[in-house]
Motif scaffolding. Structure first.
Motif, PDB file in Angstrom:
ATOM      1  N   ILE A 117       0.839  -1.189   0.000  1.00  0.00           N
ATOM      2  CA  ILE A 117       0.000   0.000   0.000  1.00  0.00           C
ATOM      3  C   ILE A 117       0.880   1.247   0.000  1.00  0.00           C
ATOM      4  O   ILE A 117       2.034   1.207   0.413  1.00  0.00           O
ATOM      5  N   THR A 118       0.316   2.345  -0.476  1.00  0.00           N
ATOM      6  CA  THR A 118       1.004   3.635  -0.480  1.00  0.00           C
ATOM      7  C   THR A 118       0.284   4.553   0.494  1.00  0.00           C
ATOM      8  O   THR A 118      -0.917   4.786   0.352  1.00  0.00           O
ATOM      9  N   ALA A 119       1.014   5.072   1.479  1.00  0.00           N
ATOM     10  CA  ALA A 119       0.396   5.920   2.498  1.00  0.00           C
ATOM     11  C   ALA A 119       0.741   7.385   2.279  1.00  0.00           C
ATOM     12  O   ALA A 119       1.673   7.723   1.547  1.00  0.00           O
ATOM     13  N   SER A 120      -0.011   8.259   2.952  1.00  0.00           N
ATOM     14  CA  SER A 120       0.236   9.696   2.857  1.00  0.00           C
ATOM     15  C   SER A 120       1.568  10.079   3.486  1.00  0.00           C
ATOM     16  O   SER A 120       2.104  11.145   3.232  1.00  0.00           O
ATOM     17  N   GLY A 121       2.096   9.204   4.321  1.00  0.00           N
ATOM     18  CA  GLY A 121       3.358   9.455   5.002  1.00  0.00           C
ATOM     19  C   GLY A 121       3.550   8.411   6.080  1.00  0.00           C
ATOM     20  O   GLY A 121       2.744   7.492   6.222  1.00  0.00           O
ATOM     21  N   ARG A 122       4.593   8.561   6.847  1.00  0.00           N
ATOM     22  CA  ARG A 122       4.873   7.607   7.910  1.00  0.00           C
ATOM     23  C   ARG A 122       4.648   8.269   9.273  1.00  0.00           C
ATOM     24  O   ARG A 122       4.646   9.499   9.384  1.00  0.00           O
ATOM     25  N   THR A 123       4.446   7.449  10.284  1.00  0.00           N
ATOM     26  CA  THR A 123       4.403   7.946  11.658  1.00  0.00           C
ATOM     27  C   THR A 123       5.415   7.164  12.477  1.00  0.00           C
ATOM     28  O   THR A 123       5.730   6.016  12.166  1.00  0.00           O
ATOM     29  N   ASP A 124       5.931   7.788  13.536  1.00  0.00           N
ATOM     30  CA  ASP A 124       6.911   7.137  14.398  1.00  0.00           C
ATOM     31  C   ASP A 124       6.251   6.079  15.270  1.00  0.00           C
ATOM     32  O   ASP A 124       5.033   6.066  15.446  1.00  0.00           O
ATOM     33  N   ALA A 125       7.078   5.235  15.846  1.00  0.00           N
ATOM     34  CA  ALA A 125       6.595   4.237  16.798  1.00  0.00           C
ATOM     35  C   ALA A 125       5.859   4.938  17.927  1.00  0.00           C
ATOM     36  O   ALA A 125       6.324   5.938  18.478  1.00  0.00           O
ATOM     37  N   GLY A 126       4.675   4.432  18.263  1.00  0.00           N
ATOM     38  CA  GLY A 126       3.895   4.987  19.363  1.00  0.00           C
ATOM     39  C   GLY A 126       3.016   6.156  19.011  1.00  0.00           C
ATOM     40  O   GLY A 126       2.243   6.630  19.849  1.00  0.00           O
ATOM     41  N   VAL A 127       3.100   6.651  17.779  1.00  0.00           N
ATOM     42  CA  VAL A 127       2.278   7.776  17.338  1.00  0.00           C
ATOM     43  C   VAL A 127       0.961   7.244  16.779  1.00  0.00           C
ATOM     44  O   VAL A 127       0.921   6.168  16.164  1.00  0.00           O
ATOM     45  N   HIS A 128      -0.097   8.001  16.953  1.00  0.00           N
ATOM     46  CA  HIS A 128      -1.431   7.572  16.549  1.00  0.00           C
ATOM     47  C   HIS A 128      -1.895   8.306  15.286  1.00  0.00           C
ATOM     48  O   HIS A 128      -1.219   9.218  14.798  1.00  0.00           O
ATOM     49  N   ALA A 129      -3.051   7.916  14.771  1.00  0.00           N
ATOM     50  CA  ALA A 129      -3.609   8.606  13.599  1.00  0.00           C
ATOM     51  C   ALA A 129      -5.127   8.546  13.631  1.00  0.00           C
ATOM     52  O   ALA A 129      -5.712   7.528  14.021  1.00  0.00           O
ATOM     53  N   TYR A 130      -5.728   9.649  13.208  1.00  0.00           N
ATOM     54  CA  TYR A 130      -7.169   9.725  13.024  1.00  0.00           C
ATOM     55  C   TYR A 130      -7.416   9.886  11.526  1.00  0.00           C
ATOM     56  O   TYR A 130      -7.374  10.997  11.002  1.00  0.00           O
ATOM     57  N   GLY A 131      -7.620   8.796  10.843  1.00  0.00           N
ATOM     58  CA  GLY A 131      -7.906   8.874   9.417  1.00  0.00           C
ATOM     59  C   GLY A 131      -6.670   9.082   8.555  1.00  0.00           C
ATOM     60  O   GLY A 131      -6.610  10.031   7.779  1.00  0.00           O
ATOM     61  N   GLN A 132      -5.665   8.221   8.692  1.00  0.00           N
ATOM     62  CA  GLN A 132      -4.488   8.320   7.811  1.00  0.00           C
ATOM     63  C   GLN A 132      -4.824   7.724   6.445  1.00  0.00           C
ATOM     64  O   GLN A 132      -5.274   6.589   6.346  1.00  0.00           O
ATOM     65  N   PRO A 133      -4.601   8.476   5.362  1.00  0.00           N
ATOM     66  CA  PRO A 133      -4.932   7.968   4.030  1.00  0.00           C
ATOM     67  C   PRO A 133      -3.891   6.981   3.494  1.00  0.00           C
ATOM     68  O   PRO A 133      -2.702   7.079   3.803  1.00  0.00           O
ATOM     69  N   PHE A 134      -4.370   6.053   2.685  1.00  0.00           N
ATOM     70  CA  PHE A 134      -3.489   5.166   1.930  1.00  0.00           C
ATOM     71  C   PHE A 134      -4.246   4.686   0.699  1.00  0.00           C
ATOM     72  O   PHE A 134      -5.473   4.792   0.623  1.00  0.00           O
ATOM     73  N   ASN A 135      -3.520   4.195  -0.289  1.00  0.00           N
ATOM     74  CA  ASN A 135      -4.175   3.668  -1.486  1.00  0.00           C
ATOM     75  C   ASN A 135      -3.420   2.451  -2.001  1.00  0.00           C
ATOM     76  O   ASN A 135      -2.253   2.218  -1.637  1.00  0.00           O
TER      77      ASN A 135
END
Length: 258
Positions: free
Chosen positions: A45-63
């Motif tokens: 999958i291709t994501a909008s970006g990466r997040t660090d270990a332990g970081v959360h997301a509310y609606g991270q896009p991917f395709n």
């Protein structure tokens, strides 16, 4: 082939970030495993970006591209049935084959949450940095002002950053305080949310900004020094990297999709 655009919300506590790592314990790994279980397709999958270990997301896009004929309205429930409880797919859309979640992103917003109450909230402990000592929130807000604009953010980037340019644009930065959980007559400050919207972010950028602003709130730095730190283009000039659990990817905007 179809190109599907989705959004995923997750509690990053138990994961090594979003992007695939050698250990195989990332949000991306779990999503790809769920898709393979559902469709039989082994894909990336291709994501909008990466997040660090332990970081959360509310609606991270991917395709991702798929040959599956599963109707759009069934994808979220089907994937969620195959994902851990702390990862939830919330949206699914079909987009042109040329669409790329990272390249098409126009703006990203991160939120950092500090619990300024005397005692931690056991129900929100995974998503807040608890700071029981009073913070000068007004000074912290003043410290945000010099960061808005287009600058070289080397001072607020991890020394491990591999980006060829550290120039980024911050469009908006502000703080909100939720006092709903403050105890009457106490010294509780409430839950302090900081929102930062930009064109993109460097590794640890928001966390270093927040670590520096917390020092401002503690009286260890003056808010007017933020401009000097920015101009220094030196990681050593800024404060520590704030803990990961207070950070969440809040929103990613796309002109074409939204």
């Amino acid at each position: 082939m179809r190109n599907l655009f989705m959004k995923v919300t997750y509690d990053g506590t138990n994961y090594d970030g979003f992007q695939t790592q050698p250990g195989g314990n990332t949000v991306q790994d779990k999503l790809e495993q769920a898709i393979a279980h559902l469709t039989g397709e082994v894909l990336k999958i291709t994501a909008s970006g990466r997040t660090d270990a332990g970081v959360h997301a509310y609606g991270q896009p991917f395709n991702f591209e798929t040959a599956s004929c599963i109707p759009l309205e069934r994808w979220c429930l089907a994937l969620n049935a195959r994902l851990p409880e702390d990862i939830v797919v919330t949206e699914a859309h079909e987009v042109p084959l040329s669409f790329h979640s990272r390249r098409a992103a126009k703006r990203k917003t991160y939120r950092y949450t500090i619990n300024g109450n005397r005692f931690p909230d056991p129900f929100q402990r995974r998503f807040q940095f608890h700071h029981p000592v009073a913070l000068d929130v007004k000074a912290m807000e003043e410290g945000l002002v010099p960061l808005v604009g287009t600058y070289d953010f080397t001072s607020f980037a991890s020394r491990k950053s591999t980006k060829t340019s550290h120039v980024r644009t911050i469009y908006e930065a502000y703080m909100e305080i939720d006092r709903s959980m403050c105890r009457p007559g106490s010294s509780d400050q409430g839950v302090i949310h900081t929102y930062i919207t930009g064109s993109g972010f460097l590794q640890h950028m928001v966390r270093i900004i927040m670590g520096t602003l917390i020092q401002v709130g503690e009286g260890k730095r003056k808010p007017e020094t933020i401009a000097d730190i920015l101009a220094a283009c030196d990681r050593a000039a800024a404060g520590p990297t704030a803990v990961a659990k207070g950070l969440a990817l809040w929103n990613v905007s796309y002109q074409d999709v939204e």
